[in-house]
Structure formats: C-alpha cells, structure tokens
Scaffold this active site. Sequence first.
Site, short mmCIF file in Angstrom:
data_model
loop_
_atom_site.label_atom_id
_atom_site.label_comp_id
_atom_site.label_asym_id
_atom_site.label_seq_id
_atom_site.Cartn_x
_atom_site.Cartn_y
_atom_site.Cartn_z
N GLY A 1 2.17 2.02 10.76
CA GLY A 1 3.15 3.09 10.62
C GLY A 1 3.87 3.47 11.90
O GLY A 1 4.49 4.52 11.97
N HIS B 1 -9.65 1.10 4.72
CA HIS B 1 -8.38 1.33 5.41
C HIS B 1 -8.58 2.32 6.56
O HIS B 1 -9.38 3.26 6.44
CB HIS B 1 -7.33 1.86 4.43
CG HIS B 1 -5.95 1.85 5.03
ND1 HIS B 1 -5.50 2.85 5.85
CD2 HIS B 1 -4.95 0.94 4.94
CE1 HIS B 1 -4.28 2.57 6.24
NE2 HIS B 1 -3.91 1.41 5.71
N ASN C 1 0.86 -1.18 0.00
CA ASN C 1 0.00 0.00 0.00
C ASN C 1 0.90 1.23 0.00
O ASN C 1 1.47 1.58 1.03
CB ASN C 1 -0.90 -0.04 1.25
CG ASN C 1 -1.76 1.20 1.40
OD1 ASN C 1 -1.87 2.00 0.46
ND2 ASN C 1 -2.37 1.36 2.56
N SER D 1 3.12 -2.33 10.37
CA SER D 1 4.56 -2.35 10.61
C SER D 1 5.24 -3.66 10.22
O SER D 1 6.24 -4.06 10.86
CB SER D 1 4.86 -2.00 12.07
OG SER D 1 4.42 -0.68 12.36
N GLU E 1 -6.98 4.77 7.54
CA GLU E 1 -6.80 6.19 7.19
C GLU E 1 -8.03 6.75 6.48
O GLU E 1 -8.34 7.93 6.62
CB GLU E 1 -5.51 6.36 6.35
CG GLU E 1 -4.28 6.21 7.24
CD GLU E 1 -3.11 5.52 6.57
OE1 GLU E 1 -3.03 5.50 5.33
OE2 GLU E 1 -2.26 4.96 7.31
N LYS F 1 0.09 4.22 -0.32
CA LYS F 1 -0.58 5.41 0.25
C LYS F 1 -0.34 6.62 -0.66
O LYS F 1 -0.25 6.46 -1.87
CB LYS F 1 -0.10 5.65 1.69
CG LYS F 1 -0.21 4.37 2.53
CD LYS F 1 -0.04 4.59 4.01
CE LYS F 1 -0.14 3.24 4.71
NZ LYS F 1 -0.18 3.35 6.15
N GLU G 1 -5.77 -5.14 10.45
CA GLU G 1 -4.73 -4.14 10.71
C GLU G 1 -5.04 -3.40 12.01
O GLU G 1 -5.85 -2.45 12.01
CB GLU G 1 -4.69 -3.11 9.57
CG GLU G 1 -4.32 -3.68 8.23
CD GLU G 1 -3.71 -2.62 7.33
OE1 GLU G 1 -2.54 -2.78 6.98
OE2 GLU G 1 -4.38 -1.62 7.02
#
Length: 271
Positions: free
Chosen positions: A194, A108, A22, A232, A110, A24, A188
């Site tokens: 991250g 996701h 991904n 991560s 985000e 992003k 996730e």
Amino acid sequence: MPANLLNMVRDMHSRIPIISGNWKMNTSREEARNLSSTIARLSSETNLTAEIVLFIPYVWLSEVSEIVASQEIIVGAQDSYPGPNGAYTGAVNTEMLTEVCSMVLVGHSERRTVFGDTATKFSAQITDALTKEMLVTYCIGENESEAADGETNRVLGRQIAEVFAGADGESLRNSVHDDPRRFVLAYEPVWAIGTGRVASVGEISDRIEFIRGELGKYSDRADEIRLQYGGSVSPDNVAGISEISHLDGALVGGASLNAGDFIDICGAFTV
Ligand code: PGA
C-alpha cells in the site's frame, strides 16, 4: 524419454499462474456486485490462462461467489476461525466458509499488525482449511526495520518454519505432499504494501529463490508450490515482476479494486 511422455511429466509439474485480488475492508454491496461482475466479464473476453482469486469481505462472499461462478474465478475469505461452532461472538469459522467460498487468506501483515494474530492461529487456520478441502494462501514478509537490519531471510525462514514445523506442521506437510496446488505462499514485504514502493525485480527474485529453498526443507514437492509476490503491484510495474523465474503470480491489494487494472495484471502472467 519420448516427447509425449516428457510433456506429460512437465504438465504434472508445471505451476499454473495464480493472481489474487485482496479487496481488504473495501466496497459497498453495490460496488462488490459491480466489481466482481466486471472482472468476470473482462476475464471471459480475455484469454487468461492464470487462475484468478478474489479475497473479499465476509458479507459479500455468498453473492460474489454466484456472480463469478461461470468464470471459474476462485472466491476466498480474508480470515477464518479455525474451530467448531460455539460461543465465539463475531467469528466466522472454516466450516461456514466452505458453504460460500473455497479459499482462505492467512497471515496477512494487517492481521499480524492491526489485529495481533499470531503464528499459532495461522498454523491452525491452514490445517483446518486444508483438512476441509479448501485452498490456502499464506502470507509472509519482513517489515521495514527488519529489512534495514539485513534480517529479511531470517524472518522469512522463521515464518515458514512456524507453519511447516510447528504444532500443526505435520498436517500441512502431508497436505502439500498430497496436493501442492492447494497451498499458495505470498511473499509480501510489509514496507511495500500500500505504499507504492514496489520491491525491485532483483530483490523479489532473490527472496523467491530463498523461499523455494526453505520450502524444500519441509517438502519433497516444494517445486510445485506456487509463490506470489505482493506489495504495490500495478499494471505499470507488473511486466518485470511477471518475468521472474520461480514466481507464479501476484497478490494485489489497491489495484484489484479496479477491474481493468486487475485484469491487466492477470494478463501479464498469462503464458
Ligand atoms: P497493495 O496490497 O497491492 O495495495 O500493496 C497488497 C496486499 O496487501 O496484499
């Protein structure tokens, strides 16, 4: 059962590992070209049995799809608008995406936290993409405070129910029944994305087992749905993660921006 018949049945039910990068909102056009062509080259030099997916920014989809086509790398979009053409300034719909890629990333964290997207949109995105013969990855995961309050399983169960038992649930259940390989679910934990704080092998294993059980409430083919872990993942921690039974791959953010690291991660899931 004769051995060859048994192998055939096993093949029908075996889940091919799937590793997704991904990107992003990263990469210039030049970087996207270089990264995708290096990933394609390294994958051709390495004996990978896993499927590889790249979720890249809209603007590079067309070009990257052409660059990686010969390696059968799947290219996907990071979002979609689940409706027909019309007056929706700034949006890109599933129909348009079918011309430049074959997968959509949905839900996701985000999208949930930065853009305020909700389950109603996710459910519609999934249905629209599957109806248009695309593949889908749906992301779920608890945030830090939900984890601290012992709410993780309740959150995961709710996020699964929102798409399998919501307004568009029947369509998703039918699609999974027809072809479970087209729907991938990524677990996730938000606190691991991250941050460098990867979930432990024991935690991932427990959650993945729970998720497969939940999927079994909605589908008679739940054992054929591929499950990924994301948060991560790096070449340094992937060995333990790749050993987890029930787990079929990883959704990789930061480490997917380095072609060598990403291919190393793919290699760990090669059987
Ligand atoms: P990360 O991101 O690997 O950088 O933690 C994962 C993701 O957001 O999908």
